[in-house]
Design a protein around this motif. Structure first.
Motif, PDB file in Angstrom:
ATOM      1  N   GLU A 131       0.834  -1.208   0.000  1.00  0.00           N
ATOM      2  CA  GLU A 131       0.000   0.000   0.000  1.00  0.00           C
ATOM      3  C   GLU A 131       0.868   1.257   0.000  1.00  0.00           C
ATOM      4  OE1 GLU A 131      -3.816  -1.658   2.632  1.00  0.00           O
ATOM      5  OE2 GLU A 131      -2.075  -0.776   3.636  1.00  0.00           O
ATOM      6  N   SER A 132       1.972   1.194   0.720  1.00  0.00           N
ATOM      7  CA  SER A 132       2.865   2.343   0.822  1.00  0.00           C
ATOM      8  C   SER A 132       3.520   2.670  -0.512  1.00  0.00           C
ATOM      9  CB  SER A 132       3.925   2.089   1.895  1.00  0.00           C
ATOM     10  OG  SER A 132       3.301   1.924   3.154  1.00  0.00           O
ATOM     11  N   LEU A 133       3.975   1.648  -1.242  1.00  0.00           N
ATOM     12  CA  LEU A 133       4.575   1.896  -2.552  1.00  0.00           C
ATOM     13  C   LEU A 133       3.535   2.424  -3.537  1.00  0.00           C
ATOM     14  CD1 LEU A 133       7.080  -1.067  -2.990  1.00  0.00           C
ATOM     15  CD2 LEU A 133       7.527   1.284  -2.238  1.00  0.00           C
ATOM     16  N   THR A 134       2.316   1.942  -3.431  1.00  0.00           N
ATOM     17  CA  THR A 134       1.236   2.455  -4.262  1.00  0.00           C
ATOM     18  C   THR A 134       0.992   3.926  -3.938  1.00  0.00           C
ATOM     19  OG1 THR A 134       0.223   0.272  -4.440  1.00  0.00           O
ATOM     20  CG2 THR A 134      -1.215   2.169  -4.856  1.00  0.00           C
ATOM     21  N   TRP A 135       1.047   4.269  -2.653  1.00  0.00           N
ATOM     22  CA  TRP A 135       0.874   5.662  -2.227  1.00  0.00           C
ATOM     23  C   TRP A 135       1.969   6.541  -2.848  1.00  0.00           C
ATOM     24  CZ3 TRP A 135       3.740   9.351   0.178  1.00  0.00           C
ATOM     25  CH2 TRP A 135       3.070  10.451   0.703  1.00  0.00           C
ATOM     26  N   VAL A 136       3.222   6.076  -2.823  1.00  0.00           N
ATOM     27  CA  VAL A 136       4.336   6.838  -3.395  1.00  0.00           C
ATOM     28  C   VAL A 136       4.131   7.002  -4.901  1.00  0.00           C
ATOM     29  CG1 VAL A 136       6.831   6.860  -3.839  1.00  0.00           C
ATOM     30  CG2 VAL A 136       5.966   6.172  -1.589  1.00  0.00           C
ATOM     31  N   GLU A 137       3.745   5.929  -5.590  1.00  0.00           N
ATOM     32  CA  GLU A 137       3.493   6.011  -7.027  1.00  0.00           C
ATOM     33  C   GLU A 137       2.419   7.046  -7.336  1.00  0.00           C
ATOM     34  OE1 GLU A 137       2.517   1.904  -7.836  1.00  0.00           O
ATOM     35  OE2 GLU A 137       4.441   1.620  -8.848  1.00  0.00           O
ATOM     36  N   LYS A 138       1.359   7.049  -6.529  1.00  0.00           N
ATOM     37  CA  LYS A 138       0.269   8.005  -6.738  1.00  0.00           C
ATOM     38  C   LYS A 138       0.775   9.439  -6.572  1.00  0.00           C
ATOM     39  CE  LYS A 138      -4.329   9.275  -5.159  1.00  0.00           C
ATOM     40  NZ  LYS A 138      -5.322   9.159  -4.121  1.00  0.00           N
ATOM     41  N   ARG A 139       1.574   9.690  -5.552  1.00  0.00           N
ATOM     42  CA  ARG A 139       2.124  11.041  -5.340  1.00  0.00           C
ATOM     43  C   ARG A 139       2.984  11.464  -6.527  1.00  0.00           C
ATOM     44  NH1 ARG A 139      -0.579   9.641  -2.567  1.00  0.00           N
ATOM     45  NH2 ARG A 139      -2.217  10.899  -1.813  1.00  0.00           N
ATOM     46  N   LEU A 140       3.787  10.543  -7.028  1.00  0.00           N
ATOM     47  CA  LEU A 140       4.632  10.848  -8.186  1.00  0.00           C
ATOM     48  C   LEU A 140       3.781  11.192  -9.401  1.00  0.00           C
ATOM     49  CD1 LEU A 140       7.462   8.208  -7.761  1.00  0.00           C
ATOM     50  CD2 LEU A 140       7.763  10.689  -7.851  1.00  0.00           C
ATOM     51  N   GLY A 141       2.679  10.492  -9.570  1.00  0.00           N
ATOM     52  CA  GLY A 141       1.786  10.764 -10.684  1.00  0.00           C
ATOM     53  C   GLY A 141       1.096  12.110 -10.581  1.00  0.00           C
ATOM     54  N   GLU A 142       0.985  12.626  -9.366  1.00  0.00           N
ATOM     55  CA  GLU A 142       0.339  13.922  -9.140  1.00  0.00           C
ATOM     56  C   GLU A 142       1.296  15.099  -9.293  1.00  0.00           C
ATOM     57  OE1 GLU A 142      -1.212  13.415  -5.197  1.00  0.00           O
ATOM     58  OE2 GLU A 142      -2.878  12.159  -5.861  1.00  0.00           O
ATOM     59  N   MET A 143       2.590  14.821  -9.420  1.00  0.00           N
ATOM     60  CA  MET A 143       3.594  15.885  -9.493  1.00  0.00           C
ATOM     61  C   MET A 143       3.749  16.413 -10.910  1.00  0.00           C
ATOM     62  SD  MET A 143       6.444  14.390  -6.905  1.00  0.00           S
ATOM     63  CE  MET A 143       7.105  15.904  -6.249  1.00  0.00           C
TER      64      MET A 143
END
Length: 153
Positions: free
Chosen positions: A141-153
């Motif tokens: 879940e944490s890596l998915t969270w990081v991926e999502k943040r990167l996609g929002e940048m």
């Protein structure tokens, strides 16, 4: 690292900044040694949202977390801001299992650091870490969270 050390007050001189950067880079070599150590981290969400050093540095930090978090011997868990319970409110700490099975805990705040080796004190930190891991997102879940943040940048 340079951006963080550049923000310290009182200001650090250039030589101290370079020494601290070198020391942190040396510590990163632990990730590459053989046999690879099992490393586990719980990181507060708010820390990962703060763009210290600017957007480019922030993106690079998140990309690095995503990269190392995919290694089999490294587990990264994010503690969501919305959690109503957080066992780590007393501050950050590091647990260390040294050669020979010796267990230690290390705390560092401002310019003070303490290394604990008394078994009862270390057990308290180990208990706290167990609760922190249960309260945080899973590694996936944490890596998915990081991926999502990167996609929002």
């Amino acid at each position: 690292m340079r951006a963080v050390f550049g923000m310290w007050r009182p200001l650090l001189d250039a030589e101290t900044v370079e020494q601290r950067i070198a020391a942190r880079k040396d510590r990163q070599q632990l990730l590459c040694r053989v046999p690879k150590p099992l490393l586990s981290f719980v990181i507060d969400e708010h820390v990962l949202l703060r763009p210290l050093g600017g957007q480019e540095a922030h993106r690079a930090q998140l990309e690095h977390l995503l990269l190392v978090g995919q290694e089999r011997h490294i587990e990264i868990q994010v503690m969501p801001n919305g959690r109503e319970e957080h066992a780590g409110v007393a501050g950050p700490f590091t647990l260390i299992l040294a050669k020979g099975g010796r267990r230690m805990a290390y705390t560092e705040v401002q310019s003070d650091s303490t290394l604990y080796s008394e078994p009862t004190k270390v057990q308290g930190f180990e208990s706290t870490y167990g609760v922190l891991r249960a309260q945080a997102m899973t590694p996936r879940e944490s890596l998915t969270w990081v991926e999502k943040r990167l996609g929002e940048m």
